[in-house]
Design a protein around this motif. Structure first.
Motif, PDB file in Angstrom:
ATOM      1  N   GLN A   1      42.863  51.307  46.189  1.00 48.74           N
ATOM      2  CA  GLN A   1      42.363  49.950  45.968  1.00 48.74           C
ATOM      3  C   GLN A   1      43.481  48.985  45.568  1.00 48.74           C
ATOM      4  O   GLN A   1      43.225  47.897  45.072  1.00 48.74           O
ATOM      5  CB  GLN A   1      41.273  49.962  44.894  1.00 48.74           C
ATOM      6  N   THR A   2      44.713  49.414  45.768  1.00 47.48           N
ATOM      7  CA  THR A   2      45.868  48.586  45.452  1.00 47.48           C
ATOM      8  C   THR A   2      46.780  48.527  46.670  1.00 47.48           C
ATOM      9  O   THR A   2      46.483  49.111  47.717  1.00 47.48           O
ATOM     10  CB  THR A   2      46.634  49.148  44.246  1.00 47.48           C
TER      11      THR A   2
ATOM     12  N   THR B   1      48.604  44.635  42.759  1.00 45.88           N
ATOM     13  CA  THR B   1      47.231  44.182  42.939  1.00 45.88           C
ATOM     14  C   THR B   1      47.225  42.958  43.850  1.00 45.88           C
ATOM     15  O   THR B   1      48.209  42.222  43.940  1.00 45.88           O
ATOM     16  CB  THR B   1      46.598  43.814  41.582  1.00 45.88           C
ATOM     17  N   ASP B   2      46.108  42.763  44.528  1.00 40.35           N
ATOM     18  CA  ASP B   2      45.992  41.577  45.377  1.00 40.35           C
ATOM     19  C   ASP B   2      45.431  40.414  44.558  1.00 40.35           C
ATOM     20  O   ASP B   2      45.284  40.514  43.334  1.00 40.35           O
ATOM     21  CB  ASP B   2      45.146  41.865  46.615  1.00 40.35           C
ATOM     22  N   GLY B   3      45.095  39.335  45.223  1.00 37.22           N
ATOM     23  CA  GLY B   3      44.625  38.159  44.511  1.00 37.22           C
ATOM     24  C   GLY B   3      43.136  38.107  44.278  1.00 37.22           C
ATOM     25  O   GLY B   3      42.631  37.120  43.722  1.00 37.22           O
ATOM     26  N   SER B   4      42.413  39.161  44.669  1.00 40.02           N
ATOM     27  CA  SER B   4      40.951  39.113  44.583  1.00 40.02           C
ATOM     28  C   SER B   4      40.412  39.298  43.171  1.00 40.02           C
ATOM     29  O   SER B   4      39.299  38.869  42.860  1.00 40.02           O
ATOM     30  CB  SER B   4      40.351  40.196  45.490  1.00 40.02           C
ATOM     31  N   GLY B   5      41.172  39.961  42.303  1.00 37.95           N
ATOM     32  CA  GLY B   5      40.692  40.250  40.962  1.00 37.95           C
ATOM     33  C   GLY B   5      39.617  41.313  40.922  1.00 37.95           C
ATOM     34  O   GLY B   5      38.922  41.475  39.910  1.00 37.95           O
ATOM     35  N   ARG B   6      39.455  42.064  42.008  1.00 38.73           N
ATOM     36  CA  ARG B   6      38.394  43.079  42.064  1.00 38.73           C
ATOM     37  C   ARG B   6      38.686  44.223  41.082  1.00 38.73           C
ATOM     38  O   ARG B   6      39.839  44.539  40.778  1.00 38.73           O
ATOM     39  CB  ARG B   6      38.273  43.645  43.475  1.00 38.73           C
TER      40      ARG B   6
ATOM     41  N   SER C   1      39.609  46.214  35.080  1.00 39.05           N
ATOM     42  CA  SER C   1      40.163  44.990  35.657  1.00 39.05           C
ATOM     43  C   SER C   1      41.644  44.891  35.324  1.00 39.05           C
ATOM     44  O   SER C   1      42.038  45.107  34.170  1.00 39.05           O
ATOM     45  CB  SER C   1      39.421  43.766  35.120  1.00 39.05           C
TER      46      SER C   1
ATOM     47  N   PRO D   1      45.483  39.980  38.702  1.00 37.06           N
ATOM     48  CA  PRO D   1      45.697  39.830  40.145  1.00 37.06           C
ATOM     49  C   PRO D   1      47.146  39.459  40.458  1.00 37.06           C
ATOM     50  O   PRO D   1      47.860  38.916  39.608  1.00 37.06           O
ATOM     51  CB  PRO D   1      44.743  38.696  40.525  1.00 37.06           C
ATOM     52  N   ASN D   2      47.559  39.791  41.666  1.00 31.83           N
ATOM     53  CA  ASN D   2      48.904  39.458  42.160  1.00 31.83           C
ATOM     54  C   ASN D   2      49.993  39.906  41.190  1.00 31.83           C
ATOM     55  O   ASN D   2      50.906  39.150  40.850  1.00 31.83           O
ATOM     56  CB  ASN D   2      49.021  37.947  42.422  1.00 31.83           C
TER      57      ASN D   2
ATOM     58  N   THR E   1      42.479  47.621  52.634  1.00 31.59           N
ATOM     59  CA  THR E   1      42.361  46.158  52.594  1.00 31.59           C
ATOM     60  C   THR E   1      43.035  45.615  51.355  1.00 31.59           C
ATOM     61  O   THR E   1      43.311  46.331  50.423  1.00 31.59           O
ATOM     62  CB  THR E   1      40.871  45.755  52.584  1.00 31.59           C
TER      63      THR E   1
END
Length: 272
Positions: A24-25, A47-52, A88, A91-92, A272
């Motif tokens: 997930q990363t 991590t991406d920018g989604s904050g998931r 959590s 992000p980014n 993704t």
């Protein structure tokens, strides 16, 4: 009778798998290094920018997790969770992690594992003598450089005579060696202590009973079979010490938040 001077605490173990951090990363990489036969897993991801939220699962270990942002470095001491959980992260961001073996987790200076079960504690509070570690790691440009720095400045955290973990360390080693199949009664007979005494020592050191730790070991062994193999799930369940498919599925879903089939589908799905 248990003898600390001759106990074998080799950390041969199934798992220490955290599939959420891997899948997930972005750009996940890891390296396992042994220190006096204790495995330590260094890893890094973004991590991406989604904050998931990211799934984490029980593994019996303590993770030291550093956010490598030179302008806002931070770090967490993460104890094992006791069931599948979502956490959590910023992000980014780029994270560098150190996953300690169960033996080394017991030896963290001034930080009993029981104090951070199901908790992500600020690293500078839990291990104040290493408060500048996050900033130092953030100043390094690459994964190998961060490993080298941690080995230099945090050597005490990844080395040590795990025999100092005493009776609990000995029992954990036995649990891992047997794939979580040894009973508390058998541990009591092996060590010469009573079952009640062993349960009390586990609660004092880990914050949860030996029966639950056995379940975590079995789950991690089964998770390894699901993730890394192509064997039928019935064989994975039997190899993990589960006596029936229903027991396997119940434990697996509780600890992972997913079924084994869902995880196998996740392996082949595009990232993704």
């Amino acid at each position: 009778m248990f003898d600390e001077d001759c106990s074998s605490l080799s950390a041969e173990t199934h798992g220490y798998i955290q599939y959420g951090l891997q899948w997930q990363t972005q750009g996940y990489t890891e390296r396992k290094i042994r220190y006096a036969n204790e495995p330590v897993i260094y890893y890094q991801f973004a991590t991406d920018g989604s904050g998931r939220a990211i799934r984490v699962v029980p593994d019996g270990c303590v993770d030291l997790l550093f956010r490598c942002d030179p302008s806002r470095p931070s770090a967490l001491a993460c104890g094992t969770v006791l069931k599948g959980t979502e956490i959590s992260l910023e992000p980014n961001a780029v994270y560098f992690g150190v996953r300690l073996s169960y033996g080394l987790s017991l030896l963290l200076p001034g930080l009993p594992p029981k104090e951070i079960v199901d908790v992500q504690a600020p690293f500078e509070d839990a291990l104040s003598q290493y408060a500048d570690m996050a900033a130092k790691l953030a100043g390094r440009a690459s994964f190998p450089q961060r490993i080298a720095l941690f080995e230099r400045d945090g050597l005490r955290l990844v080395t040590g005579d795990v025999r100092a973990a005493g009776i609990v360390g000995y029992c954990l080693a036995t649990m891992h060696r047997t794939g979580g199949s040894v009973t508390v009664r058998e541990l009591a007979a092996d060590t010469g202590y009573s079952e009640r005494y062993l349960r009390t020592k586990f609660e004092h050191s880990l914050g949860f009973p030996p029966k639950l730790y056995n379940r975590i070991v079995r789950f991690q062994q089964a998770l390894e079979g699901v993730v890394r193999g192509v064997a039928p799930l019935s064989d994975v369940a039997a190899g993990g010490g589960y006596f029936d498919q229903a027991h396997f599925m119940k434990d697996f879903k509780s600890f992972s938040l997913m079924t084994p089939s869902q995880i196998r589908s996740m392996i082949t799905a595009p990232r993704t």
